[in-house]
Write a protein that holds these residues in place. Structure first.
Motif, short mmCIF file in Angstrom:
data_model
loop_
_atom_site.label_atom_id
_atom_site.label_comp_id
_atom_site.label_asym_id
_atom_site.label_seq_id
_atom_site.Cartn_x
_atom_site.Cartn_y
_atom_site.Cartn_z
N HIS A 154 1.00 -1.27 -0.01
CA HIS A 154 -0.03 0.24 0.10
C HIS A 154 1.51 0.96 0.02
CE1 HIS A 154 -4.17 -1.52 0.44
NE2 HIS A 154 -3.74 -2.62 0.91
N GLY A 155 2.52 1.37 -0.58
CA GLY A 155 2.70 2.02 -0.21
C GLY A 155 3.72 2.75 0.93
N SER A 156 3.78 2.01 1.89
CA SER A 156 5.07 1.82 2.56
C SER A 156 6.24 2.21 2.43
CB SER A 156 4.72 1.05 4.09
OG SER A 156 5.38 1.43 5.26
N ALA A 157 6.67 2.97 2.98
CA ALA A 157 8.66 2.63 2.98
C ALA A 157 9.24 1.58 3.46
CB ALA A 157 9.36 4.02 2.50
N GLN A 158 8.77 1.13 4.44
CA GLN A 158 9.13 0.15 5.91
C GLN A 158 9.55 -1.17 4.81
OE1 GLN A 158 5.74 -1.07 8.67
NE2 GLN A 158 6.93 -2.62 9.07
N VAL A 159 10.77 -1.66 5.53
CA VAL A 159 11.25 -3.12 5.35
C VAL A 159 11.11 -3.80 5.82
CG1 VAL A 159 13.25 -3.65 4.74
CG2 VAL A 159 13.41 -0.87 4.63
N THR A 160 10.38 -4.67 5.00
CA THR A 160 9.87 -6.31 5.66
C THR A 160 10.87 -7.05 5.14
OG1 THR A 160 8.48 -7.51 5.98
CG2 THR A 160 8.54 -6.58 4.11
N ARG A 161 10.99 -8.32 6.48
CA ARG A 161 12.13 -9.51 6.05
C ARG A 161 11.15 -10.83 6.06
NH1 ARG A 161 17.14 -7.21 6.14
NH2 ARG A 161 17.97 -5.70 7.58
N ASP A 162 9.75 -10.59 6.52
CA ASP A 162 8.96 -12.08 6.25
C ASP A 162 8.28 -11.91 5.35
OD1 ASP A 162 7.69 -10.36 8.35
OD2 ASP A 162 7.68 -11.88 9.60
N ILE A 163 6.43 -12.23 5.16
CA ILE A 163 5.62 -12.59 5.38
C ILE A 163 5.02 -12.55 6.71
CG2 ILE A 163 3.88 -12.67 3.70
CD1 ILE A 163 5.14 -13.19 1.85
N ASP A 164 3.64 -11.66 6.86
CA ASP A 164 2.45 -12.37 7.57
C ASP A 164 1.29 -12.43 7.49
OD1 ASP A 164 4.03 -11.71 9.81
OD2 ASP A 164 3.98 -9.59 9.64
N MET A 165 0.66 -13.23 7.23
CA MET A 165 -0.61 -13.77 7.17
C MET A 165 -1.64 -14.75 7.97
SD MET A 165 -0.01 -16.59 3.80
CE MET A 165 1.05 -15.84 3.49
N CYS A 166 -2.87 -14.19 7.76
CA CYS A 166 -3.71 -15.17 8.19
C CYS A 166 -4.10 -16.32 7.96
CB CYS A 166 -5.19 -13.67 8.76
SG CYS A 166 -5.93 -14.51 10.12
N ALA A 167 -4.96 -17.01 8.20
CA ALA A 167 -5.71 -18.33 7.63
C ALA A 167 -6.32 -18.50 8.42
CB ALA A 167 -4.25 -19.42 6.42
N THR A 168 -7.69 -19.08 7.88
CA THR A 168 -8.45 -20.49 8.36
C THR A 168 -7.30 -21.91 8.18
OG1 THR A 168 -10.26 -19.37 8.33
CG2 THR A 168 -10.41 -21.71 8.82
N LEU A 169 -6.71 -22.49 9.51
CA LEU A 169 -5.86 -23.70 9.61
C LEU A 169 -6.41 -25.07 9.87
CD1 LEU A 169 -2.30 -21.83 11.22
CD2 LEU A 169 -2.76 -22.66 8.37
N THR A 170 -7.45 -24.72 8.68
CA THR A 170 -8.43 -26.30 8.49
C THR A 170 -6.91 -27.91 7.93
OG1 THR A 170 -8.76 -26.75 6.71
CG2 THR A 170 -10.68 -25.58 7.77
N THR A 171 -7.46 -28.68 8.73
CA THR A 171 -6.79 -30.03 8.29
C THR A 171 -6.38 -30.19 6.60
OG1 THR A 171 -7.45 -31.08 9.69
CG2 THR A 171 -6.20 -32.56 8.24
N GLU A 172 -7.47 -29.23 5.52
CA GLU A 172 -6.74 -29.43 4.63
C GLU A 172 -6.01 -28.49 4.27
OE1 GLU A 172 -10.07 -29.40 5.57
OE2 GLU A 172 -10.44 -31.85 5.72
N ALA A 173 -6.17 -27.18 4.64
CA ALA A 173 -5.61 -26.53 4.28
C ALA A 173 -4.02 -26.48 5.34
CB ALA A 173 -6.14 -24.93 4.87
N VAL A 174 -4.01 -26.88 6.14
CA VAL A 174 -2.30 -27.35 5.91
C VAL A 174 -2.49 -28.24 5.30
CG1 VAL A 174 -1.23 -28.37 7.97
CG2 VAL A 174 -3.03 -26.27 8.53
N ALA A 175 -2.41 -29.24 4.82
CA ALA A 175 -1.79 -30.19 3.90
C ALA A 175 -2.02 -29.51 2.47
CB ALA A 175 -3.01 -31.16 3.25
N THR A 176 -2.23 -28.83 1.79
CA THR A 176 -1.94 -27.78 0.66
C THR A 176 -1.27 -26.62 1.17
OG1 THR A 176 -5.01 -28.00 0.59
CG2 THR A 176 -3.32 -25.97 -0.42
N LEU A 177 -1.17 -26.62 2.35
CA LEU A 177 0.18 -25.44 2.58
C LEU A 177 1.45 -26.49 2.60
CD1 LEU A 177 0.83 -22.81 3.89
CD2 LEU A 177 1.21 -23.77 6.00
#
Length: 109
Positions: free
Chosen positions: A30-53
């Motif tokens: 969104h245009g921030s000049a902040q440096v980031t060294r990782d990606i943070d995300m939110c996800a519903t971690l069902t058994t199927e989602a974890v298998a996909t991940l």
């Protein structure tokens, strides 16, 4: 290792893993000049989602970065075991996946 977040995000999106980018990387998009060294995300971690991940990240040696032994995400926790908030180091970058973020979304489910 130089992170390749574009590659990581494309792989996850193409795999069908459903997530929302949050944190510093979201701010950068969104245009921030902040440096980031990782990606943070939110996800519903069902058994199927974890298998996909796991399938999506398998080629990039995903490891639990908070554990001193850097245990493999592919083996720990065993398939079918609930997983919450994996903090992972991969060969293409670091990704922290939160199963919920307080104050976001519909509290009525």
């Amino acid at each position: 290792m130089t992170p390749d977040f574009s590659r990581l995000l494309a792989k996850l999106a193409d795999s069908g893993f459903e997530f929302v980018i949050i944190g510093g990387y979201a701010a950068v998009t969104h245009g921030s000049a902040q440096v980031t060294r990782d990606i943070d995300m939110c996800a519903t971690l069902t058994t199927e989602a974890v298998a996909t991940l796991r399938r999506a990240l398998a080629e990039w040696n995903p490891r639990h970065r908070i554990t001193p032994q850097r245990l493999s995400f592919l083996d720990v926790s065993p398939a079918g075991t609930p997983v919450q908030n994996p903090y992972l180091q991969t060969d293409v970058g670091t990704v922290d996946i939160l199963s919920s973020v307080l104050g976001v979304g519909d509290s009525n489910g």
